[in-house]
Design a protein around this motif. Structure first.
Motif, PDB file in Angstrom:
ATOM      1  N   ASP A 127       0.839  -1.202   0.000  1.00 58.18           N
ATOM      2  CA  ASP A 127       0.000   0.000   0.000  1.00 58.18           C
ATOM      3  C   ASP A 127       0.878   1.258   0.000  1.00 58.18           C
ATOM      4  O   ASP A 127       2.087   1.188   0.221  1.00 58.18           O
ATOM      5  N   PRO A 141      -0.368   7.968   2.139  1.00 59.40           N
ATOM      6  CA  PRO A 141      -1.299   8.868   1.442  1.00 59.40           C
ATOM      7  C   PRO A 141      -0.764  10.263   1.100  1.00 59.40           C
ATOM      8  O   PRO A 141      -1.204  10.851   0.117  1.00 59.40           O
ATOM      9  N   ASP A 187       4.406   2.632   1.269  1.00 56.71           N
ATOM     10  CA  ASP A 187       4.441   2.817   2.717  1.00 56.71           C
ATOM     11  C   ASP A 187       5.437   1.819   3.310  1.00 56.71           C
ATOM     12  O   ASP A 187       5.169   0.615   3.360  1.00 56.71           O
ATOM     13  N   GLU A 227      -5.299   2.619   1.120  1.00 57.83           N
ATOM     14  CA  GLU A 227      -4.843   3.945   0.685  1.00 57.83           C
ATOM     15  C   GLU A 227      -4.688   4.011  -0.829  1.00 57.83           C
ATOM     16  O   GLU A 227      -4.902   5.053  -1.442  1.00 57.83           O
ATOM     17  N   LYS A 268      -8.201   4.385  -2.167  1.00 52.79           N
ATOM     18  CA  LYS A 268      -8.717   5.719  -1.847  1.00 52.79           C
ATOM     19  C   LYS A 268      -8.089   6.756  -2.782  1.00 52.79           C
ATOM     20  O   LYS A 268      -8.784   7.611  -3.346  1.00 52.79           O
TER      21      LYS A 268
END
Ligand SMILES: *Cc1c(COP(=O)(O)O)cnc(C)c1O
Length: 409
Positions: free
Chosen positions: A128, A131, A137, A362, A365
């Motif tokens: 992921d 953001p 990440d 994330e 999103k």
């Protein structure tokens, strides 16, 4: 309400420019012509030279570009190839990715990052993103490592380096190779170290809209390891050495002389292009804050210590309004693009991977919120102002109005 009316209310305290003078009525997402036009005489001369000489693959311009890209990337070796996608494929071939091997990469990236893995029978394992930077990440990385993991591909997305220290530390501890996807980040640095110099191999693209864009496809590999450099060269030329004797099964992926000549002419201006992109990013930040839009859009963040080269200026438009905002900007002649609307793990061709969406919140999103607005080097201040004014107009009239900003009707 007309744009001019709105500007009068939002730009009251704009400093250093006369907002009433903006006659701009459009802003394209990209305009490669503006960058290429001033170089046209030099480029035509170089192309003509190549036609006369008759050497269309390899040659002095390719060698010159290889050293120039290696230099800006703080790498020992530069190896030209046919595209950024091929650079990724060749890098994974060179480090020995085989069927069944797992390679960790983000899903929030251009497709080629992951397809290079599957081309070799490898399995992409998606990590992921963080953001605020859109980059992988690092806190989610280690838990994805298994006995089959062979490599990590950090993608320096939108022109900004990933947080490489922890990535390199984790890779070292688990004996994994790191292949940097630098397609969008030529010249970017991380704590003084250049994109393409930190992993085993760096992969660059010269697709026309990248920060160093050619007149067609082109790519480059960088490395500090002489053995890997040698292997990359071998693999990019059918594994052939000497001529017509094939040691391994390579591919045909070479940089042609005309592309290299174009890119050499542009290479001398790369620092200037990056500086102008940066100044546009600073301009957007200022204008967006001054227009009071910070509660409606999320600005991209760039951690200190790293030099962002702004291949994209990507904002977030939350609350499910992104697509509507994009359409309305288009109606006002403002170009924008969604990089990327469908994360790689949700692509039809990767359905077989059965990727668990819950592990990539994330990423999903971001795919629903991101919007990249014009930032190319030759974009004018007036165009930027127009973009921000349109954004202000569109965000206000499409609902979610702030108290006190209500319009008649
Ligand atoms: C553009 C791009 C590529 C592929 O480069 P091509 O030269 O178009 O093949 C790979 N990765 C990322 C992140 C890119 O943006």
């Amino acid at each position: 309400m007309k744009i001019e009316d709105f500007r009068a209310t939002t730009n009251a305290n704009t400093t250093g420019e006369d907002a009433t003078q903006n006659t701009c009525t459009s802003a394209p997402l990209l305009d490669v012509g503006r960058g290429n036009d001033p170089l046209k005489p030099e480029i035509m001369e170089a192309i003509s030279e190549i036609i006369d000489c008759g050497r269309f693959i390899g040659g002095p311009y390719v060698a010159e570009l290889e050293s120039a890209v290696a230099k800006v990337s703080q790498a020992e070796f530069g190896i030209g190839c046919a595209s950024g996608s091929d650079a990724l494929l060749l890098a994974l071939m060179a480090i020995g990715i085989e069927p069944g091997d797992e390679v960790i990469c983000p899903s929030f990236t251009f497709f080629a990052t992951a397809s290079a893995i599957t081309r070799l029978g490898g399995v992409p394992v998606f990590v992921d993103i963080e953001p605020s930077t859109f980059n992988l990440d690092v806190t989610k990385l280690e838990q994805l490592i298994t006995e089959k993991t062979k490599a990590i591909i950090p993608v320096h997305l939108f022109g900004q380096c990933c947080d490489m220290d922890p990535i390199l530390e984790i890779a070292e501890r688990h004996d994994l190779k790191v292949v940097e996807d630098c397609a969008q980040s030529i010249g970017a640095t991380y704590n003084g170290r250049a994109a393409g110099s930190m992993g085993a191999v760096g992969c660059f693209s010269f697709y026309p809209t990248k920060n160093l864009g050619g007149f067609g496809d082109g790519g480059m590999l960088t490395t500090n390891d002489p053995e890997i450099a040698d292997r990359l060269r071998l693999l990019a030329n059918h594994g052939m050495r000497p001529r017509y004797y094939h040691q391994v099964v390579g591919i045909n992926s070479r940089l042609d002389a005309i592309q290299a000549a174009v890119l050499c002419k542009k290479m001398g201006r790369l620092a200037d292009y990056s500086a102008r992109r940066k100044s546009n990013a600073v301009g957007y930040r200022k204008m967006i804050l001054e227009s009071g839009l910070q509660s409606l859009v999320t600005l991209p963040s760039s951690p200190v210590g790293s030099e962002h080269v702004w291949n994209q200026f990507t904002i977030r438009i939350p609350n499910g309004r992104r697509d509507e905002v994009r359409q309305r900007l288009a109606d006002l002649n403002v170009g924008s693009e969604v990089y990327y609307p469908v994360p790689v793990h949700q692509q039809e061709c990767f359905a077989y991977l059965n990727c668990d969406s819950a592990s990539l919140p994330e990423t999903e999103k971001a795919a629903g919120e991101v919007l990249s607005i014009p930032i190319f080097p030759e974009l004018t201040q007036q165009e930027q102002r127009y973009v921000v004014d349109c954004l202000a107009k569109v965000l206000e009239v499409s609902g979610n109005r702030e108290p006190g900003l209500k319009m008649a009707g």
